[in-house]
Write an enzyme that holds these catalytic residues in place. Structure first.
Site, PDB file in Angstrom:
ATOM      1  N   HIS A 142      71.065   6.981 -92.165  1.00 55.90           N
ATOM      2  CA  HIS A 142      70.835   7.736 -93.399  1.00 55.90           C
ATOM      3  C   HIS A 142      70.479   6.825 -94.567  1.00 55.90           C
ATOM      4  O   HIS A 142      69.643   7.169 -95.400  1.00 55.90           O
ATOM      5  CB  HIS A 142      72.081   8.557 -93.746  1.00 55.90           C
ATOM      6  CG  HIS A 142      71.927   9.399 -94.967  1.00 55.90           C
ATOM      7  ND1 HIS A 142      71.295  10.628 -94.948  1.00 55.90           N
ATOM      8  CD2 HIS A 142      72.308   9.197 -96.252  1.00 55.90           C
ATOM      9  CE1 HIS A 142      71.296  11.137 -96.162  1.00 55.90           C
ATOM     10  NE2 HIS A 142      71.911  10.296 -96.973  1.00 55.90           N
TER      11      HIS A 142
ATOM     12  N   HIS B  57      71.139  17.389 -97.021  1.00 55.45           N
ATOM     13  CA  HIS B  57      72.589  17.312 -96.856  1.00 55.45           C
ATOM     14  C   HIS B  57      72.954  18.211 -95.674  1.00 55.45           C
ATOM     15  O   HIS B  57      73.812  19.096 -95.764  1.00 55.45           O
ATOM     16  CB  HIS B  57      73.308  17.735 -98.135  1.00 55.45           C
ATOM     17  CG  HIS B  57      74.408  16.803 -98.529  1.00 55.45           C
ATOM     18  ND1 HIS B  57      75.658  17.219 -98.911  1.00 55.45           N
ATOM     19  CD2 HIS B  57      74.448  15.451 -98.586  1.00 55.45           C
ATOM     20  CE1 HIS B  57      76.412  16.176 -99.211  1.00 55.45           C
ATOM     21  NE2 HIS B  57      75.700  15.089 -99.019  1.00 55.45           N
ATOM     22  N   ASN B  58      72.303  17.945 -94.543  1.00 57.78           N
ATOM     23  CA  ASN B  58      72.358  18.847 -93.394  1.00 57.78           C
ATOM     24  C   ASN B  58      73.704  18.828 -92.679  1.00 57.78           C
ATOM     25  O   ASN B  58      74.368  19.855 -92.536  1.00 57.78           O
ATOM     26  CB  ASN B  58      71.253  18.485 -92.400  1.00 57.78           C
ATOM     27  CG  ASN B  58      69.868  18.546 -93.021  1.00 57.78           C
ATOM     28  OD1 ASN B  58      69.655  19.246 -94.010  1.00 57.78           O
ATOM     29  ND2 ASN B  58      68.927  17.822 -92.458  1.00 57.78           N
TER      30      ASN B  58
END
Length: 746
Positions: free
Chosen positions: A54, A105-106
């Site tokens: 990320h 922001h899964n």
């Protein structure tokens, strides 16, 4: 016992949980080589979060670098800040600049829907704030599993409430987005959040720690145990069938604290007491300290025990990993420190001087007088691993593309066409989304010009001149599954077209690239092709990519999501009072179709809803036609009484939305195959209306821009009539269109 730099040197073989923190064996070994010893537990924490997928983009950056080949200029002027900053910044004229970005922001939103979505909004707002801009609007592209699935009914209400609750409390209008349903998102919803901010050119701020002796100030909320590892670790792992493989705490948001932080920060900017600034999002203090130091003079010394805590039991490594929200870090000249702290106190925002900028080239962090971190900051922030993941076109792609939807049984009679139109109108992807959007304040601040269900969101920037901007986000994951190169281009084309229909000039792109596991060569092929397609399209359209986000590991077990390269396009509007609305507004106007319709049904909403089918090739991409259409719309402001792009559901659904917008019916006549005319999803098309006396001007304008133009009917009445085929009353149509979400969600 505290693990210090000294103990790390004395005890090189101490067992460390590098694997549990997501590091690979070769990554851990590389850290040891960089430091010339084993890392301390605090250093290990920093490297693990900053080298996560990320934060480091280790699987994607080899493909993302091609966006740098696109000239960094817009139709208005040069970009003021681009890729590599918190957000891209664009000159929009009159001394104004706009910054915008979309991020994901899964995974946190699956684990804890409300807080995951809320803190996604909070994070993107702080990215915009960190550029020196006042946030003015947000958008939320969302993806869910099937509407009737139990898990969708668990996550959707919480996600929507989180987006609305946080944005509404901040006083930011939500001006657009999407809500799309597909089985591949079951167990892995996508929560993408976009924010737009406005600033004057001279107010631009960058994330860097320069000026030896300058103070490092942490301000905002206290640091707690929420979000330790957070999005940085959670978003770098695949979910197994039973849930997340890792469940670190999801961040907890406080929008009222964020509102104070926004106003406080803007006053700090206005006072000229900020030399550098960074928000604390993914990876928290690990990110802010290492990135600021790496982008500045290269050195920083921090006293970690000075960090205000909500939980006094936190260990140093936990403080460094915590992703507690509503925090910022500023670099302040010593002479400005008193004024800085006074402004923070005025806004009741806690601020603490925790360190200084140095010229040592090292990031040094102490804990109660003991050294727990001593690293080259660039090795943490920018020189993480770079993977050249293997990628290959999957063997089944040929068979998938050969399975064309054009071969499927289709309606043959007027009654069957009517039934198909209604079925699509009430389908989850095409139905009325006001159950969602009514939870958002779309008009707070008083500058919203257009919002859902218009083609794009539009806000006024300057109240005197009416200068404004328009934004749209789009992506059809089915198109990207059939051909990821073309699918990414079609996502860009639709956003570009949506911005253009209102009369805005498209300027720039931000993207949120949502894909499955990068360890799957087929997924990496999809990703590589989507990046290549987006780059080539931006080159042809002459608009830059200003920045964005990559979200990988979006899959549950072996099931990857549809490749979902969400593309946001921002355009400029010289005068928002002169824009073209969406939807039929008056009776007695002529209805015209712009663009060329081909028999393009593969990946369409019709194939998806009626047949549960996915196969064939997506619609043809014609970027030159999109440019001509955009130029037509820019010149057509004032002539056109309405404009609506054609995309999901084709002309049929565009007519449904147009007649329902203001309750004005229409009668249309379609040449050739009525089914193809209604439900093909060919690109570079729109439906417009003009007064009858302006028909010749319309024809002349279309001819001058090379845009195909066909008169298909007129507005009026209380029904949608397709001559020779069927008619459906507006009351029945509205009932079908509006009932779907409330019937399932309550």
């Amino acid at each position: 016992m505290l693990d210090t730099v000294a103990t790390a040197a004395e005890d090189p073989h101490h067992d460390q949980p590098w694997s549990e923190l997501g590091l690979k064996p070769d990554e851990y070994q590389r850290i040891r080589e960089i430091l010339g010893r084993r890392p301390t537990s605090s250093e290990l924490a920093m490297y693990s979060v900053m080298w996560s997928e990320h934060c480091s983009y280790k699987s994607s950056k080899v493909h993302l670098k091609q966006f740098g080949e696109i000239p960094q200029e817009t139709p208005v002027g040069k970009m003021l800040a681009g890729i590599g900053e918190n957000a891209g910044v664009l000159d929009i004229g009159q001394g104004y600049a706009v910054t915008f970005k979309v991020e994901s922001h899964n995974h946190p939103s699956y684990v804890e829907p409300y807080q995951g979505a809320a803190t996604g909004v909070g994070g993107i707002v702080r990215d915009i704030l960190a550029m020196g801009a006042r946030p003015v609007a947000v958008m939320d592209p969302l993806r869910f599993g099937p509407l009737d699935a139990a898990d969708t009914q668990r996550v959707l209400p919480g996600i929507v409430a989180g987006v609305g609750g946080y944005g509404n409390c901040l006083g930011l209008p939500n001006i657009g987005g999407e809500a799309v349903f597909d089985p591949t998102y079951l167990g892995n919803p996508l929560v993408n959040a976009l924010c737009v901010g406005v600033l004057r050119h001279e107010d631009l701020h960058l994330a860097k720690a320069s000026g030896t002796g300058n103070r490092v100030v942490l301000y905002g909320a206290r640091t707690g145990g929420d979000g330790i590892g957070g999005v940085s670790v959670l978003a770098s792992e695949t979910f197994d069938e039973g849930g997340p493989a890792k469940r670190p705490s999801v961040q907890v948001g406080d929008p009222f604290m964020e509102k104070l932080l926004i106003e406080c920060t803007l006053e700090l900017f206005a006072a000229g007491v900020v030399a550098g600034i960074q928000d604390l999002g993914g990876a928290g203090l690990s990110c802010a300290t290492s990135e600021l130091a790496s982008a500045g003079d290269g050195g920083m010394h921090v006293e970690l025990d000075l960090v205000p805590l909500r939980d006094s039991t936190l260990a140093p490594e936990e403080i460094l990993m915590s992703e507690s929200q509503e925090r910022m870090m500023a670099v302040v000249e010593p002479g400005d420190l008193e004024a800085f702290l006074e402004i923070c106190a005025k806004w009741d925002v806690e601020a603490v001087d925790i360190g200084e900028v140095t010229d040592t080239g090292r990031l040094v962090i102490d804990w109660h007088g003991e050294r727990v971190v001593d690293v080259p900051p660039r090795s943490v922030a920018h020189d993480g691993p770079t993977y050249h993941r293997p990628f290959a076109r999957p063997d089944e792609q040929d068979a998938l593309q050969a399975d064309r939807a054009e071969r499927l049984p289709r309606p043959a009679t007027g009654e069957e066409l009517r039934e198909t139109l209604l079925r699509l109108a009430g389908s989850p992807n095409l139905c009325d989304k006001s159950w969602i959007t009514d939870q958002y304040d779309r008009y707070v601040r008083g500058n919203t010009v257009l919002s859902q269900p218009s083609d794009s969101g539009m806000v006024r920037v300057d109240e005197q001149t009416n200068l404004g901007v328009s934004v749209s986000t789009d992506c059809n994951g089915r198109f990207a599954r059939l051909d990821p190169y073309a699918g990414a281009q079609l996502a860009l084309a639709e956003s570009y077209r949506n911005v253009a229909t209102g009369g805005a000039r498209p300027l720039a792109v931000s993207d949120c690239l949502n894909f499955g596991s990068p360890e799957d060569p087929a997924v990496m092929w999809q990703f590589a092709e989507a990046c290549r397609g987006l780059k080539d399209a931006c080159l042809e359209l002459g608009i830059p990519v200003t920045g964005g986000n990559v979200s990988l590991y979006n899959q549950t077990g072996e099931t990857a999501i549809l490749p979902t390269p969400v593309v946001a396009v921002l355009g400029v509007v010289d005068d928002v009072t002169k824009r073209t609305p969406t939807g039929f507004r008056a009776e007695g106007e002529e209805v015209w179709l712009l663009g060329e319709t081909r028999e393009e049904l593969s990946g369409s909403e019709w194939a998806h809803v009626v047949h549960g089918h996915l196969g064939g090739m997506p619609p043809q991409v014609d970027l030159a036609a999109e440019q001509r259409l955009a130029a037509f719309f820019a010149e057509g402001v004032g002539l056109l009484t309405s404009a609506h792009d054609l995309s999901d559901g084709g002309l049929g659904h565009a007519l449904v939305e147009s007649v329902l917008r203001d309750g004005v019916g229409a009668t249309v006549s379609l040449d050739g195959d009525a089914f193809v005319a209604l439900f093909s999803e060919s690109a570079a098309r729109a439906v417009v209306t003009v007064s009858p006396e302006d028909a010749e001007r319309l024809a002349s304008l279309a001819q001058s821009h090379g845009v195909p133009l066909t008169r298909i009917g007129a507005t009026g009445g209380d029904a949608l009539v397709v001559e020779g085929q069927f008619e459906v009353g507006l009351e029945e149509l509205r009932q079908v269109w509006t009932v779907t979400l409330p019937a399932v969600l309550g």
